[in-house]
Design a protein around this motif. Sequence first.
Motif, PDB file in Angstrom:
ATOM      1  N   SER A  96       0.851  -1.188   0.000  1.00 42.36           N
ATOM      2  CA  SER A  96       0.000   0.000   0.000  1.00 42.36           C
ATOM      3  C   SER A  96       0.885   1.236   0.000  1.00 42.36           C
ATOM      4  CB  SER A  96      -0.927   0.019   1.216  1.00 42.36           C
ATOM      5  OG  SER A  96      -0.191   0.021   2.418  1.00 42.36           O
ATOM      6  N   PHE A  97       0.419   2.245  -0.728  1.00 42.70           N
ATOM      7  CA  PHE A  97       1.136   3.520  -0.816  1.00 42.70           C
ATOM      8  C   PHE A  97       0.228   4.608  -0.268  1.00 42.70           C
ATOM      9  CE2 PHE A  97       2.650   7.358  -2.927  1.00 42.70           C
ATOM     10  CZ  PHE A  97       4.009   7.264  -2.693  1.00 42.70           C
ATOM     11  N   MET A  98       0.636   5.178   0.871  1.00 41.29           N
ATOM     12  CA  MET A  98      -0.174   6.198   1.528  1.00 41.29           C
ATOM     13  C   MET A  98      -0.022   7.538   0.822  1.00 41.29           C
ATOM     14  SD  MET A  98       0.725   5.177   5.478  1.00 41.29           S
ATOM     15  CE  MET A  98      -0.404   6.403   6.138  1.00 41.29           C
ATOM     16  N   THR A  99      -0.989   8.404   1.029  1.00 33.41           N
ATOM     17  CA  THR A  99      -0.954   9.730   0.412  1.00 33.41           C
ATOM     18  C   THR A  99       0.282  10.485   0.892  1.00 33.41           C
ATOM     19  OG1 THR A  99      -3.362   9.800   0.352  1.00 33.41           O
ATOM     20  CG2 THR A  99      -2.193  11.897   0.136  1.00 33.41           C
ATOM     21  N   PRO A 100       1.071  11.018  -0.017  1.00 30.23           N
ATOM     22  CA  PRO A 100       2.296  11.719   0.399  1.00 30.23           C
ATOM     23  C   PRO A 100       1.988  12.931   1.267  1.00 30.23           C
ATOM     24  CG  PRO A 100       2.322  11.232  -1.949  1.00 30.23           C
ATOM     25  CD  PRO A 100       0.946  10.961  -1.474  1.00 30.23           C
ATOM     26  N   LYS A 101       2.974  13.287   2.088  1.00 33.91           N
ATOM     27  CA  LYS A 101       2.901  14.502   2.890  1.00 33.91           C
ATOM     28  C   LYS A 101       3.868  15.524   2.303  1.00 33.91           C
ATOM     29  CE  LYS A 101       4.077  12.586   6.727  1.00 33.91           C
ATOM     30  NZ  LYS A 101       4.394  12.393   8.175  1.00 33.91           N
ATOM     31  N   SER A 102       3.528  16.780   2.490  1.00 36.09           N
ATOM     32  CA  SER A 102       4.393  17.848   2.009  1.00 36.09           C
ATOM     33  C   SER A 102       4.522  18.882   3.113  1.00 36.09           C
ATOM     34  CB  SER A 102       3.816  18.486   0.742  1.00 36.09           C
ATOM     35  OG  SER A 102       4.692  19.469   0.243  1.00 36.09           O
ATOM     36  N   VAL A 103       5.742  19.190   3.477  1.00 34.10           N
ATOM     37  CA  VAL A 103       5.992  20.117   4.572  1.00 34.10           C
ATOM     38  C   VAL A 103       7.012  21.147   4.128  1.00 34.10           C
ATOM     39  CG1 VAL A 103       5.493  18.404   6.334  1.00 34.10           C
ATOM     40  CG2 VAL A 103       7.837  18.671   5.526  1.00 34.10           C
ATOM     41  N   GLU A 104       7.026  22.265   4.874  1.00 30.15           N
ATOM     42  CA  GLU A 104       8.029  23.277   4.636  1.00 30.15           C
ATOM     43  C   GLU A 104       9.359  22.849   5.247  1.00 30.15           C
ATOM     44  OE1 GLU A 104       6.470  26.927   6.089  1.00 30.15           O
ATOM     45  OE2 GLU A 104       5.136  27.226   4.383  1.00 30.15           O
ATOM     46  N   ARG A 105      10.327  23.699   5.123  1.00 34.07           N
ATOM     47  CA  ARG A 105      11.692  23.309   5.489  1.00 34.07           C
ATOM     48  C   ARG A 105      11.793  22.890   6.945  1.00 34.07           C
ATOM     49  NH1 ARG A 105      17.294  26.614   4.307  1.00 34.07           N
ATOM     50  NH2 ARG A 105      18.690  25.030   5.137  1.00 34.07           N
ATOM     51  N   TRP A 106      11.125  23.590   7.847  1.00 35.37           N
ATOM     52  CA  TRP A 106      11.270  23.312   9.270  1.00 35.37           C
ATOM     53  C   TRP A 106      10.114  22.490   9.807  1.00 35.37           C
ATOM     54  CZ3 TRP A 106      16.012  24.015  10.049  1.00 35.37           C
ATOM     55  CH2 TRP A 106      16.701  25.071   9.447  1.00 35.37           C
ATOM     56  N   GLY A 107       9.438  21.720   8.939  1.00 39.50           N
ATOM     57  CA  GLY A 107       8.453  20.758   9.398  1.00 39.50           C
ATOM     58  C   GLY A 107       7.046  21.285   9.521  1.00 39.50           C
ATOM     59  N   SER A 108       6.762  22.537   9.174  1.00 44.72           N
ATOM     60  CA  SER A 108       5.413  23.078   9.285  1.00 44.72           C
ATOM     61  C   SER A 108       4.654  22.846   7.988  1.00 44.72           C
ATOM     62  CB  SER A 108       5.476  24.578   9.597  1.00 44.72           C
ATOM     63  OG  SER A 108       6.178  25.271   8.570  1.00 44.72           O
ATOM     64  N   TYR A 109       3.349  22.652   8.120  1.00 41.55           N
ATOM     65  CA  TYR A 109       2.499  22.414   6.966  1.00 41.55           C
ATOM     66  C   TYR A 109       1.940  23.738   6.442  1.00 41.55           C
ATOM     67  CZ  TYR A 109       2.678  17.520   8.323  1.00 41.55           C
ATOM     68  OH  TYR A 109       3.114  16.264   8.651  1.00 41.55           O
ATOM     69  N   SER A 110       1.634  23.793   5.166  1.00 38.27           N
ATOM     70  CA  SER A 110       1.049  24.997   4.579  1.00 38.27           C
ATOM     71  C   SER A 110       0.118  24.595   3.448  1.00 38.27           C
ATOM     72  CB  SER A 110       2.140  25.943   4.067  1.00 38.27           C
ATOM     73  OG  SER A 110       2.822  25.354   2.971  1.00 38.27           O
ATOM     74  N   ASN A 111      -0.752  25.529   3.077  1.00 39.35           N
ATOM     75  CA  ASN A 111      -1.701  25.235   2.006  1.00 39.35           C
ATOM     76  C   ASN A 111      -0.993  25.081   0.665  1.00 39.35           C
ATOM     77  OD1 ASN A 111      -3.874  25.355   3.786  1.00 39.35           O
ATOM     78  ND2 ASN A 111      -4.114  27.578   3.534  1.00 39.35           N
ATOM     79  N   ASN A 112       0.057  25.865   0.442  1.00 37.72           N
ATOM     80  CA  ASN A 112       0.772  25.767  -0.833  1.00 37.72           C
ATOM     81  C   ASN A 112       1.370  24.377  -1.022  1.00 37.72           C
ATOM     82  OD1 ASN A 112       0.187  28.447  -1.364  1.00 37.72           O
ATOM     83  ND2 ASN A 112       2.103  29.204  -0.463  1.00 37.72           N
ATOM     84  N   HIS A 113       1.908  23.811   0.057  1.00 34.26           N
ATOM     85  CA  HIS A 113       2.483  22.489  -0.048  1.00 34.26           C
ATOM     86  C   HIS A 113       1.389  21.440  -0.215  1.00 34.26           C
ATOM     87  CE1 HIS A 113       5.991  24.642   1.313  1.00 34.26           C
ATOM     88  NE2 HIS A 113       6.740  23.579   1.130  1.00 34.26           N
ATOM     89  N   SER A 114       0.255  21.613   0.404  1.00 34.37           N
ATOM     90  CA  SER A 114      -0.850  20.673   0.216  1.00 34.37           C
ATOM     91  C   SER A 114      -1.352  20.714  -1.222  1.00 34.37           C
ATOM     92  CB  SER A 114      -1.987  21.002   1.184  1.00 34.37           C
ATOM     93  OG  SER A 114      -1.540  20.926   2.523  1.00 34.37           O
ATOM     94  N   GLN A 115      -1.362  21.901  -1.821  1.00 33.67           N
ATOM     95  CA  GLN A 115      -1.776  21.999  -3.221  1.00 33.67           C
ATOM     96  C   GLN A 115      -0.801  21.266  -4.130  1.00 33.67           C
ATOM     97  OE1 GLN A 115      -2.178  26.156  -4.098  1.00 33.67           O
ATOM     98  NE2 GLN A 115      -3.900  26.455  -2.681  1.00 33.67           N
ATOM     99  N   LEU A 116       0.478  21.251  -3.764  1.00 34.20           N
ATOM    100  CA  LEU A 116       1.454  20.530  -4.581  1.00 34.20           C
ATOM    101  C   LEU A 116       1.119  19.048  -4.637  1.00 34.20           C
ATOM    102  CD1 LEU A 116       4.182  20.374  -6.116  1.00 34.20           C
ATOM    103  CD2 LEU A 116       5.287  20.059  -3.889  1.00 34.20           C
ATOM    104  N   ILE A 117       0.733  18.455  -3.516  1.00 27.57           N
ATOM    105  CA  ILE A 117       0.378  17.036  -3.504  1.00 27.57           C
ATOM    106  C   ILE A 117      -0.854  16.785  -4.348  1.00 27.57           C
ATOM    107  CG2 ILE A 117      -0.281  15.112  -2.032  1.00 27.57           C
ATOM    108  CD1 ILE A 117       2.630  15.999  -1.746  1.00 27.57           C
ATOM    109  N   THR A 118      -1.863  17.673  -4.227  1.00 28.44           N
ATOM    110  CA  THR A 118      -3.091  17.502  -5.017  1.00 28.44           C
ATOM    111  C   THR A 118      -2.799  17.606  -6.506  1.00 28.44           C
ATOM    112  OG1 THR A 118      -4.356  18.446  -3.180  1.00 28.44           O
ATOM    113  CG2 THR A 118      -5.425  18.355  -5.336  1.00 28.44           C
ATOM    114  N   GLN A 119      -2.014  18.583  -6.884  1.00 31.82           N
ATOM    115  CA  GLN A 119      -1.679  18.739  -8.304  1.00 31.82           C
ATOM    116  C   GLN A 119      -0.837  17.574  -8.809  1.00 31.82           C
ATOM    117  OE1 GLN A 119       0.267  22.522  -8.536  1.00 31.82           O
ATOM    118  NE2 GLN A 119      -1.562  23.693  -7.940  1.00 31.82           N
TER     119      GLN A 119
END
Length: 560
Positions: free
Chosen positions: A310-333
């Motif tokens: 199984s391959f789980m949905t990837p996570k995308s974080v900023e440099r210091w481990g914080s999440y942001s909407n821009n990084h979440s959009q990258l996974i969706t795109q």
Amino acid sequence: MSELSDTASEASSQSNHENCRFHDDPRDGLCNGTIRVNERCNYRASFSEPGYLPVCGVHNYNRGRYRWNRKVMKRELQAGYCQATEECGHVCNRLSHHLPPYHLCSKHQAGSNTLPCHILRLPCELRLMVFRYLFPAVISDSSNSSVSVAILKTNRQLFQEASSVLYGESVFKAFISPRHVGFRGCAWYYTPIKKNKANDYSLEAILGSGATLVQNLQIEVTIGQQWRRSAAISRGTTWEDHELYLARHNLRKFTNMIGSGLASERLGPLKRLTVQTTICNDFGWGPHEAAIAQFFAIEPLQFLRSEAVSFMTPKSVERWGSYSNNHSQLITQMQSLRAYGPLLDHWLNTVKVQTAVSPKDGQEPTECVQRGHRKIEKFAQLVEIQNMMSRKSWASTVFSHLERPLHLARIAYENNDGDAMDKIHKAFMVRWVNGVRSQQESLRTIAESINEMFDEANEEDDRDDEDDNEGENEGSTPTPRELYPDAFEFEDVGPLKQSYTAQWSELRADDPAPKIGQPGVTVEKDSTPLRIRICKGGEVWSRLRTPAIVRLLRALKHDE
């Protein structure tokens, strides 16, 4: 006093075993009180009470000098029967201090391998239930989740039963990044950060215990982090490629460690493999680059075999481990790309047990290239260990900035380029020869200066001797060069003609394959979506598809 009463039946079973010499007690009839720390009283015992050890009149907790502390004395003098098995095969049953569960006597307190193990009297189903309480369901990769496996070291039967629960049911988490690998509560660092007692810093030595027995594996791979840059990663190489190749290489090493025992029929394939990627988009990837970077890093998992993947949905974080909407959009795109589905399906199909490939059938280099790469890694690790133990070592200046030769060695490994691997070996040799000869030149200058100190002293002594002895020569004091010739003799050789710099400029990042975009060069799809075929003049070169190649192909308007 339940333990004492429980063992009373054992004592009665020895009614026909009273004269056995193995049950003799050298302190039989002596007081069991304590006069100093760890020193027993040697007076004859004159007072005894059921459930308590016999004592003398001084230690009589009813009338002796310690009667004011009667509760403490009685607690310390509680009795029990030793449950260790003597050499005759019977239970020891010596009267001893009340120390549950075995009440070991003075003879067996130092240790005994004959203690009864009642867990083996239970049915196997109940023992497995006990082991499920003993081992956690999920074993994290963090240092706070180490698991005690002492039960596995008792005997073969308990090892097999406990292993079936620990390695067959528990889920082992692993964390892979370009800098370290976390597994079973331990961490392996690509560059050693502290000394090891065994002086073995390999991945197998630090994380390999029981790795081939794991049946449920969950791996998290982190890519795209931009750590501190090195001046050596330039001139044909990029820090982006360096981090991706390093993450891929660490995952390959971990996969080889896990899969080294999967070929055995006894172990079989993994029951379940779960993979998740974390994308730290420090390089500004778009959806296409992020997708290729993700599967570029996890492709080595194709050499594992698993019944369920199984391959789980990837996570995308900023440099210091914080999440942001821009990084979440990258996974969706990225997941909405037309090429993402075929990439994921190809990867899942190669990992499944029915279609998993062996290293010999895949894109593995020749044995000569693999051996050359292992030698380079071993040498680089040795240099790092020397730097860790002695930061002022002259070798650390000769072999500084090893990121470049190691990165070029990883590229040569993936491209099966034995010539590039030989060039790296030669560069190490030239640096060592020039470093040693330069060091000898420096030592020769110092040695001559030390020797001159004694030459001048000998000249003055000779003149004094001539004046005092009217020409009689008694001989001068030997010079250091004469006393210790091995420390004052150096070969008169110069450095090799090939020059080098701290940034390893002598190692060029030249690819034998022609550059994409040159006249007569065509690019075709390979049998695997993560590789391309570069063709020119009837020759074909297979290369990995990296984010840099994706950008180049898009710029040249090639189909992906």
